[in-house]
Write a protein that holds these residues in place. Sequence first.
Motif, PDB file in Angstrom:
ATOM      1  N   VAL A   1       1.256  -1.280   0.339  1.00  0.00           N
ATOM      2  CA  VAL A   1       0.212  -0.118  -0.196  1.00  0.00           C
ATOM      3  C   VAL A   1       0.615   0.932  -0.162  1.00  0.00           C
ATOM      4  O   VAL A   1       0.384   2.147  -0.125  1.00  0.00           O
ATOM      5  N   ALA A   2       2.156   1.051   0.559  1.00  0.00           N
ATOM      6  CA  ALA A   2       3.230   2.414   0.486  1.00  0.00           C
ATOM      7  C   ALA A   2       3.263   2.841  -0.855  1.00  0.00           C
ATOM      8  O   ALA A   2       3.242   3.703  -0.547  1.00  0.00           O
TER       9      ALA A   2
ATOM     10  N   LEU B   1      -4.649  10.795  -6.306  1.00  0.00           N
ATOM     11  CA  LEU B   1      -4.337  12.792  -6.409  1.00  0.00           C
ATOM     12  C   LEU B   1      -6.051  13.095  -7.090  1.00  0.00           C
ATOM     13  O   LEU B   1      -6.926  12.052  -7.462  1.00  0.00           O
ATOM     14  N   ALA B   2      -5.833  14.362  -7.208  1.00  0.00           N
ATOM     15  CA  ALA B   2      -7.242  15.002  -7.423  1.00  0.00           C
ATOM     16  C   ALA B   2      -7.062  16.200  -8.722  1.00  0.00           C
ATOM     17  O   ALA B   2      -5.148  16.845  -8.370  1.00  0.00           O
TER      18      ALA B   2
ATOM     19  N   THR C   1      -0.703  10.204   0.427  1.00  0.00           N
ATOM     20  CA  THR C   1      -0.228   9.019   0.166  1.00  0.00           C
ATOM     21  C   THR C   1      -1.261   8.231   0.588  1.00  0.00           C
ATOM     22  O   THR C   1      -2.137   9.269   1.737  1.00  0.00           O
ATOM     23  N   VAL C   2      -1.202   6.938   1.094  1.00  0.00           N
ATOM     24  CA  VAL C   2      -2.413   6.183   1.368  1.00  0.00           C
ATOM     25  C   VAL C   2      -1.459   5.826   2.537  1.00  0.00           C
ATOM     26  O   VAL C   2      -0.612   4.621   2.825  1.00  0.00           O
ATOM     27  N   ALA C   3      -2.406   6.035   4.126  1.00  0.00           N
ATOM     28  CA  ALA C   3      -1.867   5.000   5.183  1.00  0.00           C
ATOM     29  C   ALA C   3      -1.766   3.864   5.038  1.00  0.00           C
ATOM     30  O   ALA C   3      -2.681   3.413   4.080  1.00  0.00           O
TER      31      ALA C   3
ATOM     32  N   PHE D   1      -7.447   8.203   3.552  1.00  0.00           N
ATOM     33  CA  PHE D   1      -6.033   9.182   2.966  1.00  0.00           C
ATOM     34  C   PHE D   1      -6.929  11.066   3.181  1.00  0.00           C
ATOM     35  O   PHE D   1      -8.100  10.055   3.493  1.00  0.00           O
ATOM     36  N   GLU D   2      -6.382  11.677   3.108  1.00  0.00           N
ATOM     37  CA  GLU D   2      -6.804  12.779   2.857  1.00  0.00           C
ATOM     38  C   GLU D   2      -6.404  14.459   2.039  1.00  0.00           C
ATOM     39  O   GLU D   2      -4.990  13.896   2.244  1.00  0.00           O
TER      40      GLU D   2
END
Length: 779
Positions: free
Chosen positions: A79-80, A85-86, A126-128, A133-134
């Motif tokens: 997952v790291a 993206l937005a 990044t995804v925890a 994510f935030e």
Amino acid sequence: VAEVEALRGESAVTDDRGAFELAHLTAGEITLRARHGDHPTGRSAAVTVAAGGEQQNVLISMPRGGTIRGHVTNPPADVAKLKVLASKKPKPNPAADPTGMAAAMGIDPGEMLAEMGMAIGERSTTVAADGTFELRGLTLETWRVWLARDGAGFAGDATCSARIDATPGGQDVELPFEAGVVVTFTAVDAKTQQPVEKLWVRDTLRGGGGFGDMMAMAMPKAARLTSFPGGVVTVANLRPKAKQKLTLKVESTGYAAFERADIELPKTGSLDLGRIALEPVPTLRVQVLANGDGKPISGAKVRLGAEGVDRRMARFMPGAGGAMQGPTNGKTGRDGVIVLNRPATGSTKVHAEADGFAPFQSAALECTNDAPAAFTARLFVGGSAEVVVVDADGKPVANAVVEHRDPPGERATAKTDPQGLVRFKNLLPGKHSFRLGRDAGPMGAFLPRGDDDQGPAWTETEVVDLATANVKLQKAASASLRGYVRENGIALADARIAFRKGSGGGTDDPREAAEAMFGEMMNQGGGGGAGRRSGKTSEQGAYVLSELPEGEHRLVITHKGRAMPTTLPVVLRLGDNVVDVELDMTSLRGVVQDPDGKPVDGARIRVKRAPAAGATGAEDVGEIAEGIMPGMNLGGGSTIRTDANGAFELRGVDPGVELLVQASAKGHAPAAARVTPERGAQQSIGTLKLAPAGKIRVTVSGDMTFGGVRAVYKGTGDAVPPVVQMLRRGKATLDGLCAGTWELEAGGMGGNRGNGGGGEEPKRRTVEVIAGQTIDVDM
């Protein structure tokens, strides 16, 4: 801790009071930009900085920011490597696609980049470890949010989820991770059946047309030499679209390249291709040494090939000397050695380049069973050449283009400094040639270069290792041209002035024609002209052109407010020339109606000089481009559309000649009228009534990479233009066809026609179109 930067590169970080200081700025007008994780980007008003001056109390207001939160479902173990993206959801804006190219190909720019593997967003996070994510610092509007994964795809990223619309402060976003298709195989030696572990593996999804196919062909996917234990290879994260198939290329030093095309992939899951046998081939061990002290040169680029590299184009291509990394090219190790695959028969050459050394090219090496298995390339540091360019009075000429040709025949160009000097370093000992070139602007690398007998003669000089040769080139006197462009006595700003060599009549240099096309595309796309021979008028209507030949030539003037380009002859003498241009406002007006007599809003109007009466299927490059990309009028002028009442006005048309005015609208067959306008008049051409139209819905089988379908009218009519559509996933719909006989032709740029490639032969059909009906044609 906001980062503040000038848009020219200088940057600083704010302190705890929000204060910042930027030093060493280039004088002129500057806009400052501030970025912070919790806020959307803020910008200052334009600030004018004088040389040696100082501006204080510049205020940048950071907009209020919002947050989008969410989580990833079914995340992978690594997952790291995931990121979210937005980008702002695009709003309908014709100005964002001035050429109509993206719309014609059905491309959303964001989706286009994703298809290329460029997971580019305005904000990312990044995804925890728990999959949450935030995204912070977003403007309060709708955003497109998606998941991407590092280390895969054309540009190092791959999209791993659908794009979901979300707004800051709204509900949490759920992004399901899509693993894609996984392909596995084992690479083995065809003779020993032992695993081959060090491989270059290139996977490409092709088929169905579209931008992805074009990019796969124009820019082959890069690959790194990777070690695969036991020869077991896993190609993951493949996401084929409809009709796409996998092309797999496997290469290794000492083995012939293996390639398999048209591999059918499942929609999900995995596919095991089993064992792939690689056939052994001969290799050549190349060691690169410095000629002076004999020390090995590490990191030298070495390539095997019969021909050299066009260095104008090499800078646009990756790898060694413009070639992609692979078993026939690469970089030497610390010992200066690299082992490359050589041909089994025929001949090849060793090309080597290294920083601080002259490029090396060997004589032809014959490839036979008895050919040596090793070669030593000794690189000279090389000599230098200082070229000074002066004018007819002996004064230095700055920014002059100097063209260089080395002994093997490869070329390069450079510009002189303010003292008229340019220095070419690390030149191979031997005879070198220099001459003055011409600045072709940003598209110069893509334009025809011309033959050696065109332009100034070459000046030869002998270059000796570790020595400097001096060359003096005298720039022949040329003409410059300046003046003002006015329209009915009023200055015309932003008009494009393009110089055309000669008086016309089909005697133009093909380079001039290529520059004209590139210039018009850049002009309509918001760019400038090509070099000193074209430009745009200032707010006062002023223009300046330089480096022009004397004699009889032409100027072509286009403007977004004028329906047709204006061509006028000029006679230039050496030195300064002044030509003021007065454009008249000859205009044509009319109304477009549908078959029921109702006004047509948004109909496209084209005008051009009329062909001979009764001509059929009249077409040129401009018409074909217009068919593919509505609005891209390579003939110049502007795109005119009717208003809500169906009315239109064509301003700035050619007076005193017969013109053909064509009206077209989706769902209708075009209408046309011939007219000869009087100079300065505002003339009415009455009503153009569109006719009922038919459609042809085409399905094309086979490999039609970046292909299209063209329909040419074979009946009688007033120059009915061809209709062209790009194929998307092998399909296209040709609309707005008048009743009668049409000839269809489908062709593409890809495929494997014969052993040389080049795509399948064009497919042709003759179809009878009936108004109001849609005909399905399978080609």
